[in-house]
Scaffold this motif. Structure first.
Motif, PDB file in Angstrom:
ATOM      1  N   SER A 104      -3.063   5.155  -2.328  1.00 42.31           N
ATOM      2  CA  SER A 104      -2.747   6.263  -1.429  1.00 42.31           C
ATOM      3  C   SER A 104      -2.695   5.783   0.020  1.00 42.31           C
ATOM      4  CB  SER A 104      -3.806   7.364  -1.565  1.00 42.31           C
ATOM      5  OG  SER A 104      -3.677   8.330  -0.549  1.00 42.31           O
ATOM      6  N   GLU A 105      -1.582   6.078   0.704  1.00 39.11           N
ATOM      7  CA  GLU A 105      -1.475   5.706   2.113  1.00 39.11           C
ATOM      8  C   GLU A 105      -2.540   6.411   2.950  1.00 39.11           C
ATOM      9  OE1 GLU A 105       2.342   5.787   4.036  1.00 39.11           O
ATOM     10  OE2 GLU A 105       3.380   5.466   2.128  1.00 39.11           O
ATOM     11  N   LYS A 106      -2.906   7.620   2.558  1.00 39.76           N
ATOM     12  CA  LYS A 106      -3.844   8.426   3.333  1.00 39.76           C
ATOM     13  C   LYS A 106      -5.288   8.013   3.122  1.00 39.76           C
ATOM     14  CE  LYS A 106      -5.051  13.263   4.277  1.00 39.76           C
ATOM     15  NZ  LYS A 106      -4.776  14.688   3.906  1.00 39.76           N
ATOM     16  N   TRP A 107      -5.639   7.596   1.891  1.00 40.48           N
ATOM     17  CA  TRP A 107      -7.044   7.382   1.555  1.00 40.48           C
ATOM     18  C   TRP A 107      -7.396   5.939   1.201  1.00 40.48           C
ATOM     19  CZ3 TRP A 107      -9.628  11.226   3.278  1.00 40.48           C
ATOM     20  CH2 TRP A 107      -9.104  12.530   3.217  1.00 40.48           C
ATOM     21  N   ALA A 108      -6.447   5.025   1.205  1.00 41.55           N
ATOM     22  CA  ALA A 108      -6.762   3.637   0.842  1.00 41.55           C
ATOM     23  C   ALA A 108      -7.801   3.030   1.782  1.00 41.55           C
ATOM     24  CB  ALA A 108      -5.477   2.802   0.854  1.00 41.55           C
ATOM     25  N   TRP A 109      -7.748   3.403   3.066  1.00 42.46           N
ATOM     26  CA  TRP A 109      -8.702   2.853   4.029  1.00 42.46           C
ATOM     27  C   TRP A 109     -10.133   3.256   3.691  1.00 42.46           C
ATOM     28  CZ3 TRP A 109     -11.929   5.340   7.594  1.00 42.46           C
ATOM     29  CH2 TRP A 109     -11.807   6.732   7.654  1.00 42.46           C
ATOM     30  N   VAL A 110     -10.289   4.418   3.023  1.00 37.94           N
ATOM     31  CA  VAL A 110     -11.633   4.857   2.632  1.00 37.94           C
ATOM     32  C   VAL A 110     -12.205   3.918   1.575  1.00 37.94           C
ATOM     33  CG1 VAL A 110     -12.983   6.731   1.608  1.00 37.94           C
ATOM     34  CG2 VAL A 110     -11.124   7.254   3.199  1.00 37.94           C
ATOM     35  N   GLY A 111     -11.364   3.485   0.634  1.00 39.79           N
ATOM     36  CA  GLY A 111     -11.820   2.528  -0.365  1.00 39.79           C
ATOM     37  C   GLY A 111     -12.245   1.213   0.262  1.00 39.79           C
ATOM     38  N   VAL A 112     -11.454   0.729   1.223  1.00 36.07           N
ATOM     39  CA  VAL A 112     -11.814  -0.504   1.934  1.00 36.07           C
ATOM     40  C   VAL A 112     -13.116  -0.305   2.697  1.00 36.07           C
ATOM     41  CG1 VAL A 112     -11.067  -2.184   3.656  1.00 36.07           C
ATOM     42  CG2 VAL A 112      -9.381  -1.147   2.135  1.00 36.07           C
ATOM     43  N   LEU A 113     -13.268   0.869   3.317  1.00 35.22           N
ATOM     44  CA  LEU A 113     -14.472   1.167   4.097  1.00 35.22           C
ATOM     45  C   LEU A 113     -15.719   1.186   3.214  1.00 35.22           C
ATOM     46  CD1 LEU A 113     -15.584   2.034   6.897  1.00 35.22           C
ATOM     47  CD2 LEU A 113     -15.235   4.399   6.172  1.00 35.22           C
ATOM     48  N   ILE A 114     -15.608   1.783   2.039  1.00 31.44           N
ATOM     49  CA  ILE A 114     -16.751   1.851   1.119  1.00 31.44           C
ATOM     50  C   ILE A 114     -17.247   0.449   0.778  1.00 31.44           C
ATOM     51  CG2 ILE A 114     -17.419   2.425  -1.255  1.00 31.44           C
ATOM     52  CD1 ILE A 114     -15.591   4.913  -0.999  1.00 31.44           C
ATOM     53  N   VAL A 115     -16.310  -0.439   0.463  1.00 30.77           N
ATOM     54  CA  VAL A 115     -16.682  -1.808   0.099  1.00 30.77           C
ATOM     55  C   VAL A 115     -17.289  -2.536   1.300  1.00 30.77           C
ATOM     56  CG1 VAL A 115     -15.847  -4.017  -0.761  1.00 30.77           C
ATOM     57  CG2 VAL A 115     -14.877  -1.893  -1.646  1.00 30.77           C
ATOM     58  N   GLY A 116     -16.681  -2.392   2.465  1.00 26.84           N
ATOM     59  CA  GLY A 116     -17.189  -3.066   3.659  1.00 26.84           C
ATOM     60  C   GLY A 116     -18.583  -2.605   4.037  1.00 26.84           C
ATOM     61  N   VAL A 117     -18.804  -1.293   3.964  1.00 29.95           N
ATOM     62  CA  VAL A 117     -20.125  -0.736   4.298  1.00 29.95           C
ATOM     63  C   VAL A 117     -21.153  -1.177   3.268  1.00 29.95           C
ATOM     64  CG1 VAL A 117     -21.441   1.409   4.462  1.00 29.95           C
ATOM     65  CG2 VAL A 117     -19.217   1.225   5.583  1.00 29.95           C
ATOM     66  N   LYS A 138     -18.714  -6.131  15.584  1.00 31.78           N
ATOM     67  CA  LYS A 138     -17.927  -7.369  15.535  1.00 31.78           C
ATOM     68  C   LYS A 138     -17.431  -7.642  14.123  1.00 31.78           C
ATOM     69  CE  LYS A 138     -19.612 -11.208  14.797  1.00 31.78           C
ATOM     70  NZ  LYS A 138     -19.702 -12.130  13.609  1.00 31.78           N
ATOM     71  N   ASN A 139     -18.307  -7.497  13.142  1.00 30.37           N
ATOM     72  CA  ASN A 139     -17.922  -7.768  11.751  1.00 30.37           C
ATOM     73  C   ASN A 139     -16.883  -6.770  11.249  1.00 30.37           C
ATOM     74  OD1 ASN A 139     -19.664  -9.967  11.553  1.00 30.37           O
ATOM     75  ND2 ASN A 139     -21.377  -8.712  10.833  1.00 30.37           N
ATOM     76  N   MET A 140     -17.028  -5.511  11.625  1.00 32.10           N
ATOM     77  CA  MET A 140     -16.081  -4.496  11.181  1.00 32.10           C
ATOM     78  C   MET A 140     -14.712  -4.693  11.835  1.00 32.10           C
ATOM     79  SD  MET A 140     -17.232  -2.424   8.898  1.00 32.10           S
ATOM     80  CE  MET A 140     -18.805  -2.329   8.044  1.00 32.10           C
ATOM     81  N   LEU A 141     -14.706  -5.085  13.101  1.00 34.91           N
ATOM     82  CA  LEU A 141     -13.432  -5.343  13.768  1.00 34.91           C
ATOM     83  C   LEU A 141     -12.691  -6.511  13.126  1.00 34.91           C
ATOM     84  CD1 LEU A 141     -14.399  -4.936  17.543  1.00 34.91           C
ATOM     85  CD2 LEU A 141     -12.760  -3.525  16.287  1.00 34.91           C
ATOM     86  N   MET A 142     -13.426  -7.467  12.593  1.00 32.69           N
ATOM     87  CA  MET A 142     -12.828  -8.667  12.017  1.00 32.69           C
ATOM     88  C   MET A 142     -12.624  -8.548  10.500  1.00 32.69           C
ATOM     89  SD  MET A 142     -14.903 -11.563  14.192  1.00 32.69           S
ATOM     90  CE  MET A 142     -14.092 -12.924  13.362  1.00 32.69           C
ATOM     91  N   VAL A 143     -12.555  -7.332   9.983  1.00 29.16           N
ATOM     92  CA  VAL A 143     -12.419  -7.133   8.536  1.00 29.16           C
ATOM     93  C   VAL A 143     -11.201  -7.890   8.005  1.00 29.16           C
ATOM     94  CG1 VAL A 143     -11.156  -4.968   8.931  1.00 29.16           C
ATOM     95  CG2 VAL A 143     -12.202  -5.414   6.707  1.00 29.16           C
ATOM     96  N   PHE A 144     -11.432  -8.646   6.937  1.00 26.16           N
ATOM     97  CA  PHE A 144     -10.356  -9.444   6.338  1.00 26.16           C
ATOM     98  C   PHE A 144     -10.503  -9.552   4.826  1.00 26.16           C
ATOM     99  CE2 PHE A 144      -8.665 -13.475   4.779  1.00 26.16           C
ATOM    100  CZ  PHE A 144      -7.358 -13.423   5.240  1.00 26.16           C
ATOM    101  N   ASP A 145     -11.668 -10.010   4.363  1.00 20.94           N
ATOM    102  CA  ASP A 145     -11.865 -10.273   2.936  1.00 20.94           C
ATOM    103  C   ASP A 145     -11.592  -9.047   2.076  1.00 20.94           C
ATOM    104  OD1 ASP A 145     -12.540 -12.778   3.670  1.00 20.94           O
ATOM    105  OD2 ASP A 145     -14.675 -12.621   3.211  1.00 20.94           O
TER     106      ASP A 145
END
Length: 291
Positions: free
Chosen positions: A150-163, A221-228
């Motif tokens: 989902s274009e609208k909610w894909a970032w939420v999935g990435v955010l969950i993993v990063g957090v 800093k770590n959140m701004l540099m999200v890559f993996d």
């Protein structure tokens, strides 16, 4: 005495030298090289010409880069808030008098040990197959398809993993801070009849402020540099909706023949991260001085 100090100084210098050489070789030299290439039209191979500040001018006219900055800042803001709130709550719980708290600390620190790509691939399988299958069986319509599509909610999935992966280190730092607070302060507060919320707001949080500042700077800093997480979960998609600055620099710089242009992007991004970190440090220092 002077000879002893001289020998000690030489020992310190010998211990410092290998780390200094490695730092210069893998940090300073690449930084200077990247800054140089940012002034050229280098494609990553072949010959190139010096173009001055043209790359930096073009950065501010590139809609894709602007979109990537917006996504990166949104991700970093939400991630920093969630990581620090959750890690503080966990630290308060793990620092209290509960059974098996050392075992629980080890379990909560486990995500930090695993590599970002490994965690990302595991969650990619969960988001793509396990959650939709379970949602269909339970009749939950909005979860029946992968959130990563989902274009609208894909970032939420990435955010969950990063957090999920970042909370562990911040929790350990908060626990270290909580253990520096003398227990006598809490005993005196209890005798005075202060409640838990008042004690936390007026005693725990002010005394924990240096550790809060450290965690805020590191997590931002770590959140701004999200890559993996993006590499493993979405690869910047769908439709570039989760394309962070770090991923864009890597993708277009290495594969897209924009090495010089993305080097300029990296220089600007470096300045942005340093500026935000310095601003956070100045504000936190002022807060600490007011206490």
């Amino acid at each position: 005495m002077n000879k002893t100090m001289s020998k000690r100084t030489k020992t310190y210098l010998l211990m410092l030298l290998p780390a200094l050489i490695l730092f210069i070789a893998f940090n300073t030299v690449p930084l200077i090289t990247g800054a140089y290439y940012s002034l050229t039209n280098y494609r990553g191979y072949g010959s190139y010409d010096f173009v001055g500040l043209r790359n930096f001018r073009d950065l501010f006219q590139d809609a894709r880069i602007g979109k990537s900055y917006l996504f990166t800042f949104k991700y970093a803001l939400c991630g920093t808030v969630l990581v620090n709130v959750l890690s503080l709550l966990l630290a308060l719980g793990l620092n209290s008098k509960i059974k098996f708290k050392n075992t629980l600390r080890g379990l909560y620190f486990l995500p930090n040990i695993l590599g970002g790509l490994v965690v990302g691939y595991i969650f990619s399988f969960i988001f793509t197959y396990i959650i939709p299958t379970a949602a269909k069986a339970l009749g939950i319509g909005f979860l029946s398809s992968s959130v990563l599509a989902s274009e609208k909610w894909a970032w939420v999935g990435v955010l969950i993993v990063g957090v999920w992966q970042s909370v562990a280190m911040n929790t350990i730092i908060f626990i270290s801070g909580l253990q520096t607070i003398p227990t006598e302060i809490y005993e005196a507060s209890s005798i005075d009849g202060a409640g838990r919320w008042y004690t936390f707001r007026k005693l725990t949080l002010p005394l924990l402020l240096p550790f809060v500042s450290t965690n805020l700077i590191l997590s931002t800093k770590n959140m701004l540099m999200v890559f993996d997480q993006i590499m493993a979960l979405t690869k910047g998609g769908p439709a570039q909706s989760t394309e962070s600055i770090s991923y864009l620099i890597y993708r277009n710089g290495m594969d897209g023949g924009q090495f010089g242009f993305q080097s300029a992007n990296a220089v600007v991004f470096f300045v942005v991260i340093v500026s935000i970190s310095v601003l956070q440090l100045v504000i936190s220092n002022r807060k600490e001085q007011q206490l």
